[in-house]
Design a protein around this motif. Structure first.
Motif, PDB file in Angstrom:
ATOM      1  N   ASP A  92      -9.194  -4.794   8.491  1.00  9.35           N
ATOM      2  CA  ASP A  92      -8.022  -5.327   9.177  1.00  9.35           C
ATOM      3  C   ASP A  92      -6.779  -4.602   8.664  1.00  9.35           C
ATOM      4  O   ASP A  92      -6.895  -3.577   7.982  1.00  9.35           O
ATOM      5  CB  ASP A  92      -7.924  -6.850   9.004  1.00  9.35           C
TER       6      ASP A  92
ATOM      7  N   ASN B 162      -9.146  -5.479   4.716  1.00 10.02           N
ATOM      8  CA  ASN B 162     -10.195  -6.472   4.475  1.00 10.02           C
ATOM      9  C   ASN B 162     -11.327  -6.342   5.480  1.00 10.02           C
ATOM     10  O   ASN B 162     -11.147  -5.819   6.590  1.00 10.02           O
ATOM     11  CB  ASN B 162      -9.611  -7.891   4.557  1.00 10.02           C
TER      12      ASN B 162
ATOM     13  N   GLU C 233      -1.026  -9.520  -5.526  1.00  8.40           N
ATOM     14  CA  GLU C 233      -0.353  -9.395  -4.236  1.00  8.40           C
ATOM     15  C   GLU C 233      -1.152  -8.442  -3.365  1.00  8.40           C
ATOM     16  O   GLU C 233      -1.370  -7.286  -3.735  1.00  8.40           O
ATOM     17  CB  GLU C 233       1.065  -8.847  -4.423  1.00  8.40           C
ATOM     18  N   GLN C 234      -1.591  -8.961  -2.240  1.00 15.67           N
ATOM     19  CA  GLN C 234      -2.359  -8.108  -1.353  1.00 15.67           C
ATOM     20  C   GLN C 234      -1.421  -7.129  -0.656  1.00 15.67           C
ATOM     21  O   GLN C 234      -0.423  -7.519  -0.060  1.00 15.67           O
ATOM     22  CB  GLN C 234      -3.109  -8.934  -0.303  1.00 15.67           C
ATOM     23  N   THR C 235      -1.741  -5.875  -0.773  1.00 14.78           N
ATOM     24  CA  THR C 235      -0.899  -4.839  -0.178  1.00 14.78           C
ATOM     25  C   THR C 235      -1.661  -4.105   0.917  1.00 14.78           C
ATOM     26  O   THR C 235      -2.885  -4.002   0.881  1.00 14.78           O
ATOM     27  CB  THR C 235      -0.443  -3.821  -1.237  1.00 14.78           C
ATOM     28  N   ALA C 236      -0.918  -3.619   1.875  1.00 14.59           N
ATOM     29  CA  ALA C 236      -1.541  -2.876   2.973  1.00 14.59           C
ATOM     30  C   ALA C 236      -2.013  -1.521   2.478  1.00 14.59           C
ATOM     31  O   ALA C 236      -1.407  -0.932   1.588  1.00 14.59           O
ATOM     32  CB  ALA C 236      -0.536  -2.696   4.109  1.00 14.59           C
TER      33      ALA C 236
ATOM     34  N   PHE D 110      -4.938  -5.116   6.309  1.00 15.28           N
ATOM     35  CA  PHE D 110      -4.875  -5.065   4.847  1.00 15.28           C
ATOM     36  C   PHE D 110      -6.124  -4.413   4.255  1.00 15.28           C
ATOM     37  O   PHE D 110      -6.326  -4.415   3.052  1.00 15.28           O
ATOM     38  CB  PHE D 110      -4.689  -6.470   4.270  1.00 15.28           C
TER      39      PHE D 110
END
Length: 199
Positions: A143, A147, A56-59, A145
């Motif tokens: 960005d 990235n 799960e991509q997390t901020a 997140f």
């Protein structure tokens, strides 16, 4: 061997088999040898396979402060100005007329902010996501997140810095009023400047 943060305290080390007996959640912080910092369990491929977690991509949670960003910018300007000075010394050795040299010096000063804009845009869109100054301070641009930015977004972000300046630098000071420490141009470009997570 893995170190696990349980109730706010690092515990272990544990083997992969021993981790099965612990109440590991996707968001549990874990570290293994070779890692600079802790990561959440779902970020480690072997734990996703072992525990059946889904990535799960997390901020990002840790943001670069104003003083870190200012120092990183100062370091970048130092190297750019150093290169400019070497170039001017080379020109001085060729041009003997002092008046001509002064005209060249004054007319080429615009190179410094242009070089900073181009260098910053390309470096922050690179794999490292950072200029030399930011890399020295272990901060990077991404960005929302964290990235890597596309080159177009990176150019836009650096161009939008003009609004942070035109507001009598309030655009930079706005970072003190923002929970994610975004400057005005970061808000406009939807970007973050993040730093390494430390526990």
């Amino acid at each position: 061997m893995y170190t696990v943060v349980i109730e706010g305290k690092p515990q272990g080390p544990y083997t992969l088999d021993e981790l099965k007996k612990l109440n590991i959640k996707p968001g549990t912080f874990i570290r293994k040898p070779g890692m600079d910092d802790y990561k959440e369990a779902h970020e480690l491929p072997e734990l996703r396979e072992l525990m059946g977690f889904r990535f799960e991509q997390t901020a990002p949670q840790y943001f670069a402060s104003f003083d870190q960003r200012l120092l990183a910018s100062a370091i970048d300007y130092f190297f750019i100005i150093l290169i400019y000075v070497f170039l001017m010394v080379a020109v001085y050795l060729i041009v003997n007329n002092q008046k001509e040299m002064l005209i060249i010096l004054l007319s080429t000063l615009i190179i410094i902010p242009i070089a900073k804009f181009l260098y910053g845009s390309f470096a922050e869109a690179s794999v490292k996501q950072a200029t030399i100054g930011k890399r020295i301070l272990s901060i990077k641009v991404g960005d929302m997140f964290g990235n890597r930015l596309s080159l177009g977004v990176s150019f836009m972000r650096n161009f939008l810095k003009i609004f942070s300046v035109l507001t009598l630098f309030f655009g930079y000071l706005y970072s003190f009023l923002n929970k994610k420490q975004q400057c005005l141009h970061d808000v406009m470009a939807n970007t973050l400047v993040v730093k390494d997570r430390l526990i």
